[in-house]
Scaffold this motif. Sequence first.
Motif, PDB file in Angstrom:
ATOM      1  N   SER A 215      36.774  29.251  33.609  1.00  0.00           N
ATOM      2  CA  SER A 215      36.834  29.022  32.023  1.00  0.00           C
ATOM      3  C   SER A 215      38.281  28.082  31.893  1.00  0.00           C
ATOM      4  CB  SER A 215      37.259  30.304  31.396  1.00  0.00           C
ATOM      5  OG  SER A 215      35.919  31.039  31.347  1.00  0.00           O
TER       6      SER A 215
ATOM      7  N   ASN B  70      28.497  31.751  27.510  1.00  0.00           N
ATOM      8  CA  ASN B  70      29.832  31.953  27.484  1.00  0.00           C
ATOM      9  C   ASN B  70      30.525  33.221  26.872  1.00  0.00           C
ATOM     10  OD1 ASN B  70      32.422  31.069  28.723  1.00  0.00           O
ATOM     11  ND2 ASN B  70      33.111  30.988  26.622  1.00  0.00           N
TER      12      ASN B  70
ATOM     13  N   GLU C 283      35.417  32.537  38.313  1.00  0.00           N
ATOM     14  CA  GLU C 283      35.630  32.184  36.740  1.00  0.00           C
ATOM     15  C   GLU C 283      36.250  30.708  36.645  1.00  0.00           C
ATOM     16  OE1 GLU C 283      36.561  34.904  33.932  1.00  0.00           O
ATOM     17  OE2 GLU C 283      36.949  33.245  32.197  1.00  0.00           O
TER      18      GLU C 283
HETATM   19 MN    MN Z   1      34.301  30.927  30.036  1.00  0.00          MN
END
Ligand code: MN
Length: 244
Positions: free
Chosen positions: A39, A92, A37
Motif C-alpha cells: 500500500s 483495496n 502488502e
Molecule cells: Mn492498499
Amino acid sequence: MRILISNDDGVYSPGIAALAEVALKFGEVRVVAPDVEMSSASHSITAWRPLLYKPTPLKDITAFRVNGTPADCVALGIYHWDKVDVVLSGINLGTNLGNGLWHSGTLAAAKQAVLFGARGIAFSTPSTDKEPDFEALKPWVEDVLKLLLPDPALMLINVNLPTSPKGLRWTRQSVRHYDGKVMPSRDPLGRTHFWFTVIPLEETEQDTDRWAVEQGYISMTPLRLDLTNEHELREAAQRHPLNE
Ligand code: MN
C-alpha cells in the motif's frame, strides 16, 4: 474477455478474492499480485533487483505472487498472458480519494494497465477496525462492471465503494484538500520518530469522489495519464514566445 486482477494489499487480501470472484462472471480471470502488502507504493517499479513470478493458491482461481510492486505485478501479468483486456485492481482496504490518488498502489495497477495498452479499473472501500463486508459489496461491484466493461472509451476509472452503497455517481477528483499529516512521536527508547497519518477532512466539494463516498454513493472517476496542464501550456507559450 481476459481480466487480470491485482492490488496493493497483497495476494492474500480478502479484497482481491472478492474482486476475482465477481470478475469470473465477466470473463477469464487471472490474479497477479504482490506477495506482501505494498500500500502507498504508488506507481513505483523494481528496477534494481530481479522479480519472481510464482504460482500461488487462491481458491479456484489461477494466481501468481510477485516480490514487487503493483506496477511490477501488472507488467509481469501482461507479459505472461497475451491480450489482457482489462486490469481490475483491489478491492483495496481503504479508500483512494482526492489527493490520495498520488500515493495509491491500487490505482497504480490500473494506470500500469493503461500504459501497456489495456484498460484499468481500481476499486477501494473504507477499512476501519472491522473488515469490509465483501459479500455485501460484491453485487455492487458487479453492477459497476456491468456498466463500465462494455464501454471501451472508459480506459481508466477509479471506483470507491462506501460501506453501504445506495447508488452510483460519476465524480471528479477532489483536489482541494490533502489529508496527509506528519505526526511526531517517541519510540520506546525515547527517540523521536514520525508517522505519516491521515486527518479527517471537512467541507468536501459537491460531485467529487470524496463527496460521493461521504454521501453513501459509489464514486466512479474517469482519469487520464496525460498530466499536461493545457491551459498553462497555451498561456506559457504566449507569455514566453521561443525563437524556433
Ligand atoms: Mn492498499
